[in-house]
Each structure stands twice: as C-alpha cells, then as structure tokens.
Motif scaffolding. Structure first.
Motif, PDB file in Angstrom:
ATOM      1  N   GLN A   4     -19.661  20.208  54.965  1.00 61.12           N
ATOM      2  CA  GLN A   4     -19.601  21.021  53.982  1.00 61.12           C
ATOM      3  C   GLN A   4     -18.346  21.167  52.965  1.00 61.12           C
ATOM      4  O   GLN A   4     -17.421  21.012  53.774  1.00 61.12           O
ATOM      5  N   HIS A   5     -18.681  21.478  51.711  1.00 62.01           N
ATOM      6  CA  HIS A   5     -17.612  21.794  50.844  1.00 62.01           C
ATOM      7  C   HIS A   5     -17.808  22.756  50.233  1.00 62.01           C
ATOM      8  O   HIS A   5     -17.655  23.197  49.219  1.00 62.01           O
ATOM      9  N   THR A   6     -18.196  24.069  51.040  1.00 59.17           N
ATOM     10  CA  THR A   6     -18.351  25.365  50.640  1.00 59.17           C
ATOM     11  C   THR A   6     -17.718  26.163  51.786  1.00 59.17           C
ATOM     12  O   THR A   6     -17.366  25.605  52.687  1.00 59.17           O
ATOM     13  N   ASP A   7     -17.490  27.466  51.388  1.00 58.44           N
ATOM     14  CA  ASP A   7     -16.370  28.157  51.824  1.00 58.44           C
ATOM     15  C   ASP A   7     -16.541  29.151  53.044  1.00 58.44           C
ATOM     16  O   ASP A   7     -15.898  29.711  53.881  1.00 58.44           O
ATOM     17  N   SER A   8     -18.183  29.145  53.548  1.00 53.43           N
ATOM     18  CA  SER A   8     -18.430  30.477  54.222  1.00 53.43           C
ATOM     19  C   SER A   8     -18.547  29.790  55.643  1.00 53.43           C
ATOM     20  O   SER A   8     -18.967  28.536  55.626  1.00 53.43           O
ATOM     21  N   THR A   9     -18.901  30.670  56.837  1.00 48.94           N
ATOM     22  CA  THR A   9     -19.274  30.017  58.088  1.00 48.94           C
ATOM     23  C   THR A   9     -20.783  29.996  58.381  1.00 48.94           C
ATOM     24  O   THR A   9     -21.018  29.693  59.379  1.00 48.94           O
ATOM     25  N   ALA A  10     -21.635  30.476  57.426  1.00 49.30           N
ATOM     26  CA  ALA A  10     -23.150  30.336  57.444  1.00 49.30           C
ATOM     27  C   ALA A  10     -23.660  29.058  57.751  1.00 49.30           C
ATOM     28  O   ALA A  10     -24.630  28.971  58.847  1.00 49.30           O
ATOM     29  N   PRO A  11     -23.220  27.925  57.352  1.00 48.84           N
ATOM     30  CA  PRO A  11     -23.722  26.581  57.861  1.00 48.84           C
ATOM     31  C   PRO A  11     -23.381  26.298  59.452  1.00 48.84           C
ATOM     32  O   PRO A  11     -24.282  25.801  60.118  1.00 48.84           O
ATOM     33  N   GLN A  12     -22.199  26.849  59.816  1.00 49.53           N
ATOM     34  CA  GLN A  12     -22.095  26.893  61.396  1.00 49.53           C
ATOM     35  C   GLN A  12     -23.031  27.666  62.006  1.00 49.53           C
ATOM     36  O   GLN A  12     -23.337  27.198  63.110  1.00 49.53           O
ATOM     37  N   ALA A  13     -23.395  28.764  61.583  1.00 45.61           N
ATOM     38  CA  ALA A  13     -24.425  29.716  62.054  1.00 45.61           C
ATOM     39  C   ALA A  13     -25.585  29.126  62.274  1.00 45.61           C
ATOM     40  O   ALA A  13     -26.291  29.261  63.293  1.00 45.61           O
ATOM     41  N   ALA A  14     -26.124  28.573  61.023  1.00 45.46           N
ATOM     42  CA  ALA A  14     -27.415  27.866  60.966  1.00 45.46           C
ATOM     43  C   ALA A  14     -27.372  26.679  62.042  1.00 45.46           C
ATOM     44  O   ALA A  14     -28.606  26.611  62.702  1.00 45.46           O
ATOM     45  N   ALA A  15     -26.405  25.791  62.185  1.00 43.20           N
ATOM     46  CA  ALA A  15     -26.189  24.771  63.146  1.00 43.20           C
ATOM     47  C   ALA A  15     -26.477  25.230  64.412  1.00 43.20           C
ATOM     48  O   ALA A  15     -27.085  24.677  65.406  1.00 43.20           O
ATOM     49  N   GLN A  16     -25.549  26.405  64.925  1.00 44.24           N
ATOM     50  CA  GLN A  16     -25.569  26.670  66.089  1.00 44.24           C
ATOM     51  C   GLN A  16     -27.035  27.334  66.654  1.00 44.24           C
ATOM     52  O   GLN A  16     -27.390  27.376  67.693  1.00 44.24           O
ATOM     53  N   GLU A  17     -27.669  28.094  65.651  1.00 39.66           N
ATOM     54  CA  GLU A  17     -29.162  28.396  65.922  1.00 39.66           C
ATOM     55  C   GLU A  17     -29.986  27.357  66.142  1.00 39.66           C
ATOM     56  O   GLU A  17     -30.953  27.308  66.873  1.00 39.66           O
ATOM     57  N   ALA A  18     -29.657  26.299  65.446  1.00 41.53           N
ATOM     58  CA  ALA A  18     -30.961  25.160  65.389  1.00 41.53           C
ATOM     59  C   ALA A  18     -30.495  24.347  66.856  1.00 41.53           C
ATOM     60  O   ALA A  18     -31.415  24.026  67.688  1.00 41.53           O
TER      61      ALA A  18
END
Length: 359
Positions: A215-229
């Motif tokens: 990611q080249h965006t700043d929040s941890t939301a992609p991390q959370a989405a990956a953890q859920e997946a």
C-alpha cells in the motif's frame, strides 16, 4: 513533555484546528501542516513523532503547533497563512499537494522559512525534502515475490504521481526478479488517508486473487482487511504498524523524519538555514525497514536483509538496467542507472506491468 495545543475554530472544517503561538517570547516557532490525523498510524503519525522529537531536543527553546487533516488545495494555503501571521519562523508542509500553496504563501512571507515534503518547487525561503521510498519497495517486492502462492500481488495506490509510480515499479521489478511469474494488480484509492476506501481496495484485490498486499496509503485498514481474510500478507506503510505482526504485516517501510526536522530547526535557530533539496534513503536512515518477522522464511529474510544492506551502502540501486518501459521501448541499458531527475519525473510503468496509469 508539553506541547502547544490547538485552538478550535469554526472557520475551519470539522476535525481541524487553528494554530496560535504564544506572544511575547523569543522561542523559535514551528508550524506543521498535516494531511491526515496524527493518529493515522502511518504517514502523519511519523511526521508528528518527528515534531515531538524536535520538542524533546530543544525543550523550551522552541514552540510548535500543528493542524491535522488539512485538505490539499486552498484550505492548506489558508492554514499556512495563519501560521505565518501568528509568528511562525519555520513551517513544515508535509504532503505533495501542498506544493503550490507553499510557494504562494512563502512569496507573501519572505522572512518565514518553509520546508515542503515530496515536492520539487523551491524558492529562497522554501526547501524541499523527501525520502527514497522506492528503496524500501525493492525489499518489499523481493519478499512479496518469494512468498506469494497465487503469483498475484495487490498494490493500493494513493494518487498516480511519480512518487507512487516509482514505488510500484521498484516493487514489481524486485518481485519479478524473485519470481518471474508474478503479476501485479493495482487499485487506486485517490486518497492518502481514508480507512473505508483503503479497506475496500484491499478486499477487491484479495477477491482478485492477491495473497500479498502493498500500500501507498496511510491507514492500517488494509492490514485489518488482510488479517480478516487470512493467508494474506501485508507491509506497514510509513510507520511500522507492528500491531499486525508477525502476520499479516511481515515487514514495513518506516519514515524517519526526526533527524532532518532537528537539523533544519537548528539551522533556523543559528541563522544557517538555506534553501536546498534533500532526498534521503536507507543509507542516510531516512528510510527504515521494519523488523522482518518469522512469518518470512529464514532464507527469504536473509536475502531481503542483504538487499537492504546493499542498497544502503550504495553498492546496488533498485533501478539498474537493462530495463524497458511498459510499451517495450528501452529505458536503461545494461548496468545503467537513472539520475535523480529521471526518477523524480517517472510517469510510466516498467515492462511487465499490465495495468495502465490513470490519466
């Protein structure tokens, strides 16, 4: 440690504040304009860490104020103007889209010094600075290429500007070196910080088969989405994001602005500040590689650390020919490296990336 709190103002949009310095003292006054909230866990968080480091270094010799979540454009110009009117000696404007507003305000306040992050326009009282994030992307790309099982790596882009395009190209080149079958899928979020959009982008990429997300965006939301997946790995962006280690977050790029902010503040204090451009990388410590967790196989971790060290020492440059552009035309000959100007103006994908850059 104490620091100046911001005064609420109905004149600014919700979530922002006006900056005001105390009157009647001889402290060096510093203003910071932030594109996201200081709690974003990424880009703005690290800039604020650097602000606090300045306060720690100089104590009561400095006074700092900041305004967070300032939109790029006219609103940022208003915030900078208010900081200058309030007596700022030095103003850090910390996002690419603040470039023209910084130049405009600096022209009106020639006695105020400005530092603009990731831009390229300078003036007698405007310096530019940035980090060679693409160096860290090379390390991430190597790990991604080695660890993907689907051969699909997803990349969340913010805006299609050279800084982001460089990162995509660097990651892709090194993922392909590690695994010739790798393909990249790219989703543009058109934001630096929007957890909902970033999470949606990650989910789209995962649905498309990506088992690695950069990611080249700043929040941890992609991390959370990956953890859920599950069974998806990620990399921290700008900050360590270690709360998601050892998996999905297996490493990170860490922006270390504190030494630069301290150096430039000192230069204002002792009268040696001059306009210049600074572009630091792994070797200077401005770009750090976060801990590579044990979720990464030992041999891959060793290879990634060796790549990091060779980049840091200057022995290896991530963009080394032979390389072609996406359209098949030659870009770099065998062993050739681009100069900084070519890197700063990069507006093309390298050969092998199937997506097109949005216009």
């Amino acid at each position: 440690m104490t620091f100046t709190k911001l005064l609420a103002s109905a004149a600014l949009v919700a979530g922002m504040a006006t900056a005001a310095f105390a009157d009647g003292d001889d402290k060096t006054k510093l203003g910071f304009v932030f594109v996201g909230p200081v709690g974003d866990g990424g880009w703005t968080y690290e800039h604020n860490v650097a602000r606090l480091a300045v306060e720690e270094e100089f104590g009561d010799k400095v006074e700092t104020v900041f305004v967070e979540s300032v939109a790029e454009g006219p609103d940022s110009e208003r915030v900078m103007t208010q900081m200058a009117l309030d007596g700022a000696d030095l103003i850090f404007t910390t996002s690419f889209g603040y470039m023209d507003p910084t130049i405009n305000v600096a022209a009106k306040f020639p006695d105020v010094k400005f530092e603009h992050a990731t831009g390229y326009k300078r003036a007698d009282n405007v310096s530019t600075y940035g980090a060679r994030f693409y160096e860290g992307r090379a390390v991430q790309g190597h790990i991604a290429g080695k660890m993907t099982k689907s051969n699909t790596v997803g990349y969340i882009g913010s805006y299609p500007i050279p800084e982001v395009i460089r990162g995509i190209n660097s990651a892709f080149i090194h993922a392909r070196k590690a695994n010739p079958d790798v393909q990249f899928k790219i989703v543009w979020a058109y934001t630096w910080f929007d957890p909902a959009k970033e999470a949606d982008a990650a989910k789209v990429l995962i649905e498309q088969g990506a088992d690695v997300i950069l990611q080249h965006t700043d929040s941890t939301a992609p991390q959370a989405a990956a953890q859920e997946a599950g069974n998806v790995i990620t990399f921290g962006q700008a900050s360590d994001m270690a709360q998601y280690a050892p998996k999905p977050r297996v490493s990170s790029i860490i922006d270390n602005w504190a030494p630069y902010y301290i150096e430039r503040t000192k230069a204002v204090m002792d009268g040696t500040w001059e306009s210049k451009d600074t572009w630091g990388g792994i070797g200077t410590g401005m770009v750090g590689i976060g801990d590579i967790t044990d979720a990464v196989p030992a041999d891959v971790k060793a290879e990634a650390e060796a790549l990091r060290d060779s980049i840091g020492s200057g022995e290896y440059q991530p963009f080394t020919g032979p390389l072609k552009k996406k359209d098949g035309s030659d870009w770099l000959a065998e062993g050739e490296n681009p100069d900084d100007q070519a890197l700063l103006q990069m507006n093309f994908y390298v050969e092998g990336i199937q997506d097109d850059i949005p216009q």
